[in-house]
Design a protein around this motif. Sequence first.
Motif, short mmCIF file in Angstrom:
data_model
loop_
_atom_site.label_atom_id
_atom_site.label_comp_id
_atom_site.label_asym_id
_atom_site.label_seq_id
_atom_site.Cartn_x
_atom_site.Cartn_y
_atom_site.Cartn_z
N THR A 77 0.82 -1.22 0.00
CA THR A 77 0.00 0.00 0.00
C THR A 77 0.85 1.27 0.00
O THR A 77 0.32 2.35 -0.25
CB THR A 77 -0.93 0.05 1.23
N ARG A 78 2.14 1.13 0.27
CA ARG A 78 2.99 2.30 0.44
C ARG A 78 3.99 2.45 -0.70
O ARG A 78 4.44 1.46 -1.29
CB ARG A 78 3.77 2.20 1.76
N PHE A 79 4.36 3.69 -0.98
CA PHE A 79 5.32 3.99 -2.04
C PHE A 79 6.61 3.20 -1.83
O PHE A 79 7.12 2.56 -2.76
CB PHE A 79 5.60 5.49 -2.04
N ASN A 80 7.14 3.21 -0.61
CA ASN A 80 8.41 2.53 -0.35
C ASN A 80 8.28 1.02 -0.45
O ASN A 80 9.24 0.33 -0.78
CB ASN A 80 8.96 2.93 1.02
N GLU A 81 7.10 0.48 -0.16
CA GLU A 81 6.89 -0.95 -0.35
C GLU A 81 6.95 -1.31 -1.83
O GLU A 81 7.51 -2.36 -2.21
CB GLU A 81 5.54 -1.37 0.23
N LEU A 82 6.39 -0.46 -2.67
CA LEU A 82 6.43 -0.71 -4.11
C LEU A 82 7.85 -0.60 -4.65
O LEU A 82 8.25 -1.37 -5.52
CB LEU A 82 5.50 0.27 -4.83
N ILE A 83 8.63 0.32 -4.10
CA ILE A 83 10.04 0.45 -4.50
C ILE A 83 10.83 -0.78 -4.07
O ILE A 83 11.59 -1.37 -4.85
CB ILE A 83 10.66 1.73 -3.90
N SER A 84 10.65 -1.20 -2.81
CA SER A 84 11.41 -2.34 -2.29
C SER A 84 11.07 -3.63 -3.03
O SER A 84 11.93 -4.50 -3.20
CB SER A 84 11.14 -2.52 -0.79
N GLY A 85 9.84 -3.76 -3.48
CA GLY A 85 9.42 -4.97 -4.17
C GLY A 85 9.76 -5.00 -5.65
O GLY A 85 9.48 -6.00 -6.32
N ASN A 86 10.38 -3.92 -6.14
CA ASN A 86 10.68 -3.84 -7.57
C ASN A 86 12.05 -3.20 -7.80
O ASN A 86 12.14 -2.05 -8.25
CB ASN A 86 9.59 -3.05 -8.30
N PRO A 87 13.13 -3.91 -7.47
CA PRO A 87 14.46 -3.37 -7.72
C PRO A 87 14.62 -3.00 -9.20
O PRO A 87 14.20 -3.73 -10.08
CB PRO A 87 15.39 -4.53 -7.35
N GLY A 88 15.20 -1.84 -9.44
CA GLY A 88 15.34 -1.37 -10.82
C GLY A 88 14.30 -0.33 -11.19
O GLY A 88 14.46 0.38 -12.18
N LEU A 89 13.23 -0.25 -10.42
CA LEU A 89 12.20 0.77 -10.65
C LEU A 89 12.60 2.03 -9.89
O LEU A 89 12.71 2.01 -8.66
CB LEU A 89 10.85 0.26 -10.16
N SER A 90 12.84 3.12 -10.60
CA SER A 90 13.25 4.36 -9.95
C SER A 90 12.06 5.03 -9.27
O SER A 90 10.90 4.81 -9.65
CB SER A 90 13.87 5.32 -10.97
N ARG A 91 12.35 5.86 -8.31
CA ARG A 91 11.28 6.57 -7.60
C ARG A 91 10.54 7.51 -8.56
O ARG A 91 9.31 7.66 -8.46
CB ARG A 91 11.87 7.33 -6.41
N ALA A 92 11.28 8.13 -9.47
CA ALA A 92 10.64 9.05 -10.42
C ALA A 92 9.69 8.31 -11.34
O ALA A 92 8.56 8.77 -11.61
CB ALA A 92 11.71 9.78 -11.23
N LEU A 93 10.12 7.14 -11.84
CA LEU A 93 9.25 6.38 -12.74
C LEU A 93 8.05 5.82 -11.99
O LEU A 93 6.93 5.81 -12.51
CB LEU A 93 10.04 5.26 -13.41
N LEU A 94 8.26 5.36 -10.75
CA LEU A 94 7.12 4.88 -9.96
C LEU A 94 6.10 6.00 -9.78
O LEU A 94 4.89 5.77 -9.91
CB LEU A 94 7.60 4.35 -8.61
N SER A 95 6.56 7.20 -9.49
CA SER A 95 5.64 8.33 -9.33
C SER A 95 4.82 8.55 -10.59
O SER A 95 3.60 8.78 -10.53
CB SER A 95 6.41 9.60 -8.98
N ARG A 96 5.47 8.46 -11.76
CA ARG A 96 4.75 8.65 -13.02
C ARG A 96 3.73 7.55 -13.24
O ARG A 96 2.59 7.81 -13.67
CB ARG A 96 5.73 8.70 -14.19
#
Length: 221
Positions: free
Chosen positions: A34-53
């Motif tokens: 449910t959290r931004f950082n959880e989505l980042i941790s679960g997807n190495p290689g996905l940048s924070r900027a791209l996740l935001s988009r």
Amino acid sequence: MKTYGQYCPISRSAELLGDRWTIHIIRDLLTGATRFNELISGNPGLSRALLSRRLQQLKGADVIEQEPDGSYHLTSAGRDLEPVVFGLATWGARWTFGEPEPEELDPDLLMWWLHRRLDPGKVPGPKFTIAITFTDHPKRYWIVVDTGASLCLADPRFDIDVTVRTDLRTLYRTYLGHVQLADSYRAGQIELLGSKASVRSFLNAFQQSPVAAIVSAESPA
């Protein structure tokens, strides 16, 4: 967003879901993130900027919504994607999965997945500490279970209840459903070191990937 220029529901769906990482984000939201950082941790290689988009695109399409506390949740349209995502898992397990490639064996990602699936209700309180060591990788990990499960990359200095010792490939295959944990343990492919009660608690608390049943069903007999 690029379009195919076709008046077709498949084209419209592909325009939204076909961008890199989008289906992974939906996968993780379907399985409890449910959290931004959880989505980042679960997807190495996905940048924070791209996740935001990607999150903005999904919000704009009413697939997800963001709560005042910052958490993300699927809308009814997003939840309707569950059979699509797990349908991809079924097709992939049947036709493309096979054995893991060396570059796919990321220990950090596996530990992130595994600790999120442990059932805290199946281990004795108030604190249950698991150490994980790999025979073919230098990193060590610790999971501390109390009301939830926390992944530690440095020794938390708690008494260890169970030590898990195996190679990275075996634990990946076990977590993803090629083989059951109890079978890997009985075969000596995964060592569980601790008291009988603690080992039994870990065996009960360990939960495989949300797609493990699909992988198991599609694996050769």
